[in-house]
Scaffold this motif. Structure first.
Motif, PDB file in Angstrom:
ATOM      1  N   GLN A   1      32.692 -21.322 -14.636  1.00  8.36           N
ATOM      2  CA  GLN A   1      31.883 -20.734 -15.705  1.00  8.36           C
ATOM      3  C   GLN A   1      31.808 -21.690 -16.886  1.00  8.36           C
ATOM      4  O   GLN A   1      32.835 -22.158 -17.387  1.00  8.36           O
ATOM      5  CB  GLN A   1      32.463 -19.391 -16.156  1.00  8.36           C
ATOM      6  CG  GLN A   1      31.558 -18.673 -17.163  1.00  8.36           C
ATOM      7  CD  GLN A   1      32.018 -17.261 -17.495  1.00  8.36           C
ATOM      8  OE1 GLN A   1      33.104 -16.828 -17.082  1.00  8.36           O
ATOM      9  NE2 GLN A   1      31.200 -16.533 -18.241  1.00  8.36           N
ATOM     10  N   VAL A   2      30.584 -21.993 -17.296  1.00  9.54           N
ATOM     11  CA  VAL A   2      30.344 -22.911 -18.417  1.00  9.54           C
ATOM     12  C   VAL A   2      29.802 -22.153 -19.627  1.00  9.54           C
ATOM     13  O   VAL A   2      30.136 -22.459 -20.764  1.00  9.54           O
ATOM     14  CB  VAL A   2      29.359 -24.026 -17.989  1.00  9.54           C
ATOM     15  CG1 VAL A   2      28.969 -24.893 -19.172  1.00  9.54           C
ATOM     16  CG2 VAL A   2      29.976 -24.879 -16.878  1.00  9.54           C
ATOM     17  N   ILE A   3      28.952 -21.171 -19.358  1.00  4.50           N
ATOM     18  CA  ILE A   3      28.374 -20.366 -20.438  1.00  4.50           C
ATOM     19  C   ILE A   3      29.043 -19.003 -20.422  1.00  4.50           C
ATOM     20  O   ILE A   3      28.987 -18.273 -19.418  1.00  4.50           O
ATOM     21  CB  ILE A   3      26.850 -20.251 -20.276  1.00  4.50           C
ATOM     22  CG1 ILE A   3      26.259 -21.665 -20.381  1.00  4.50           C
ATOM     23  CG2 ILE A   3      26.268 -19.304 -21.328  1.00  4.50           C
ATOM     24  CD1 ILE A   3      24.780 -21.744 -20.426  1.00  4.50           C
ATOM     25  N   PHE A   4      29.665 -18.677 -21.554  1.00 10.59           N
ATOM     26  CA  PHE A   4      30.483 -17.470 -21.606  1.00 10.59           C
ATOM     27  C   PHE A   4      29.675 -16.279 -22.125  1.00 10.59           C
ATOM     28  O   PHE A   4      30.035 -15.638 -23.143  1.00 10.59           O
ATOM     29  CB  PHE A   4      31.788 -17.739 -22.367  1.00 10.59           C
ATOM     30  CG  PHE A   4      32.761 -18.504 -21.510  1.00 10.59           C
ATOM     31  CD1 PHE A   4      32.629 -19.867 -21.320  1.00 10.59           C
ATOM     32  CD2 PHE A   4      33.762 -17.831 -20.818  1.00 10.59           C
ATOM     33  CE1 PHE A   4      33.487 -20.563 -20.464  1.00 10.59           C
ATOM     34  CE2 PHE A   4      34.628 -18.516 -19.971  1.00 10.59           C
ATOM     35  CZ  PHE A   4      34.486 -19.888 -19.795  1.00 10.59           C
ATOM     36  N   HIS A   5      28.601 -16.025 -21.406  1.00 10.44           N
ATOM     37  CA  HIS A   5      27.816 -14.782 -21.509  1.00 10.44           C
ATOM     38  C   HIS A   5      27.580 -14.403 -20.052  1.00 10.44           C
ATOM     39  O   HIS A   5      26.946 -15.170 -19.308  1.00 10.44           O
ATOM     40  CB  HIS A   5      26.511 -15.056 -22.271  1.00 10.44           C
ATOM     41  CG  HIS A   5      25.599 -13.867 -22.406  1.00 10.44           C
ATOM     42  ND1 HIS A   5      25.035 -13.505 -23.626  1.00 10.44           N
ATOM     43  CD2 HIS A   5      25.115 -12.992 -21.491  1.00 10.44           C
ATOM     44  CE1 HIS A   5      24.258 -12.449 -23.436  1.00 10.44           C
ATOM     45  NE2 HIS A   5      24.288 -12.113 -22.155  1.00 10.44           N
TER      46      HIS A   5
ATOM     47  N   LEU B   1      17.761  -9.372 -18.600  1.00  7.68           N
ATOM     48  CA  LEU B   1      16.747 -10.434 -18.636  1.00  7.68           C
ATOM     49  C   LEU B   1      17.043 -11.423 -17.507  1.00  7.68           C
ATOM     50  O   LEU B   1      18.224 -11.743 -17.262  1.00  7.68           O
ATOM     51  CB  LEU B   1      16.812 -11.152 -19.991  1.00  7.68           C
ATOM     52  CG  LEU B   1      15.866 -12.333 -20.201  1.00  7.68           C
ATOM     53  CD1 LEU B   1      14.416 -11.870 -20.227  1.00  7.68           C
ATOM     54  CD2 LEU B   1      16.195 -13.061 -21.499  1.00  7.68           C
ATOM     55  N   ALA B   2      16.003 -11.910 -16.843  1.00 10.90           N
ATOM     56  CA  ALA B   2      16.170 -12.916 -15.789  1.00 10.90           C
ATOM     57  C   ALA B   2      15.214 -14.073 -16.060  1.00 10.90           C
ATOM     58  O   ALA B   2      14.050 -13.846 -16.422  1.00 10.90           O
ATOM     59  CB  ALA B   2      15.880 -12.303 -14.418  1.00 10.90           C
ATOM     60  N   PHE B   3      15.717 -15.289 -15.901  1.00  7.07           N
ATOM     61  CA  PHE B   3      14.907 -16.478 -16.195  1.00  7.07           C
ATOM     62  C   PHE B   3      15.327 -17.608 -15.262  1.00  7.07           C
ATOM     63  O   PHE B   3      16.448 -17.612 -14.721  1.00  7.07           O
ATOM     64  CB  PHE B   3      15.077 -16.901 -17.671  1.00  7.07           C
ATOM     65  CG  PHE B   3      16.503 -16.994 -18.135  1.00  7.07           C
ATOM     66  CD1 PHE B   3      17.220 -18.173 -18.013  1.00  7.07           C
ATOM     67  CD2 PHE B   3      17.154 -15.883 -18.680  1.00  7.07           C
ATOM     68  CE1 PHE B   3      18.545 -18.265 -18.431  1.00  7.07           C
ATOM     69  CE2 PHE B   3      18.484 -15.961 -19.096  1.00  7.07           C
ATOM     70  CZ  PHE B   3      19.174 -17.155 -18.975  1.00  7.07           C
ATOM     71  N   ASP B   4      14.412 -18.568 -15.070  1.00  5.83           N
ATOM     72  CA  ASP B   4      14.712 -19.707 -14.204  1.00  5.83           C
ATOM     73  C   ASP B   4      15.834 -20.559 -14.793  1.00  5.83           C
ATOM     74  O   ASP B   4      15.843 -20.846 -16.007  1.00  5.83           O
ATOM     75  CB  ASP B   4      13.466 -20.584 -14.049  1.00  5.83           C
ATOM     76  CG  ASP B   4      12.405 -19.948 -13.152  1.00  5.83           C
ATOM     77  OD1 ASP B   4      12.778 -19.257 -12.188  1.00  5.83           O
ATOM     78  OD2 ASP B   4      11.210 -20.155 -13.433  1.00  5.83           O
TER      79      ASP B   4
ATOM     80  N   ILE C   1      20.449 -14.135 -14.130  1.00  6.36           N
ATOM     81  CA  ILE C   1      20.255 -12.735 -14.530  1.00  6.36           C
ATOM     82  C   ILE C   1      21.368 -12.360 -15.496  1.00  6.36           C
ATOM     83  O   ILE C   1      22.548 -12.504 -15.170  1.00  6.36           O
ATOM     84  CB  ILE C   1      20.271 -11.803 -13.304  1.00  6.36           C
ATOM     85  CG1 ILE C   1      19.188 -12.221 -12.303  1.00  6.36           C
ATOM     86  CG2 ILE C   1      20.087 -10.349 -13.731  1.00  6.36           C
ATOM     87  CD1 ILE C   1      19.246 -11.475 -10.974  1.00  6.36           C
ATOM     88  N   ILE C   2      20.987 -11.895 -16.681  1.00  8.90           N
ATOM     89  CA  ILE C   2      21.996 -11.595 -17.708  1.00  8.90           C
ATOM     90  C   ILE C   2      21.788 -10.201 -18.294  1.00  8.90           C
ATOM     91  O   ILE C   2      20.662  -9.711 -18.371  1.00  8.90           O
ATOM     92  CB  ILE C   2      21.967 -12.629 -18.864  1.00  8.90           C
ATOM     93  CG1 ILE C   2      20.653 -12.563 -19.656  1.00  8.90           C
ATOM     94  CG2 ILE C   2      22.189 -14.030 -18.338  1.00  8.90           C
ATOM     95  CD1 ILE C   2      20.667 -13.400 -20.939  1.00  8.90           C
ATOM     96  N   PRO C   3      22.900  -9.585 -18.737  1.00  6.44           N
ATOM     97  CA  PRO C   3      22.740  -8.412 -19.590  1.00  6.44           C
ATOM     98  C   PRO C   3      22.252  -8.879 -20.963  1.00  6.44           C
ATOM     99  O   PRO C   3      22.653  -9.946 -21.427  1.00  6.44           O
ATOM    100  CB  PRO C   3      24.164  -7.842 -19.675  1.00  6.44           C
ATOM    101  CG  PRO C   3      25.063  -9.014 -19.440  1.00  6.44           C
ATOM    102  CD  PRO C   3      24.310  -9.962 -18.549  1.00  6.44           C
TER     103      PRO C   3
END
Ligand code: AMP
Ligand code: ZN
Length: 115
Positions: free
Chosen positions: A95-99, A27-30, A42-44
């Motif tokens: 890294q702030v968000i651990f995903h 998934l990709a988002f602003d 861009i995330i898995p």
């Protein structure tokens, strides 16, 4: 799905996002706080905490993310002008968000400072 993970909640639709691209794996988002005119995350869809947690069970995920880079850069119209991708890993990497996520930045001449 990890409890209390903002990006898992975006995948599930529990938190809204401005979706740029989606396929079955990615998934990709602003970015909510853009650092450039184009700033896409861009995330898995699968919860993987950091770059160091990519094991043989999800070895294909970086290829899936890089395929999404091609799609997203074209959607945003910056594929030929150029852009930058960044993955921050752990605390000193910013890294702030651990995903696991890749930043795609562009839409202007980017500065070269690394902070
Ligand atoms: P990092 O520092 O690499 O962990 O980057 C996390 C990025 O996620 C930052 O650029 C944030 O602005 C962005 N971010 C945090 N919450 C959201 C959200 N709800 N929607 C979109 N982007 C977000
Ligand atoms: Zn997650």
């Amino acid at each position: 799905m990890a409890e209390d993970c903002i990006f898992c909640k975006i995948v599930n639709g529990d938190i809204p996002s401005r979706k740029v691209y989606e396929d079955d794996k990615v998934l990709a988002f602003d970015d909510i706080n853009p650092m450039a005119p184009v700033h896409v995350i861009i995330i898995p869809k699968q919860h993987i905490p950091t770059l160091l947690d990519i094991d043989p069970d999800h070895a294909d995920i970086m290829g899936d993310i890089l395929s999404a880079v091609r799609e997203v850069s074209a959607i945003k119209g910056i594929d030929q002008k150029g852009f930058r991708t960044v993955i921050n890993c752990n605390e000193e990497g910013g890294q702030v968000i651990f995903h696991l996520h890749m930043h795609l930045l562009g839409g202007t001449r980017l500065r070269d400072d690394l902070g």
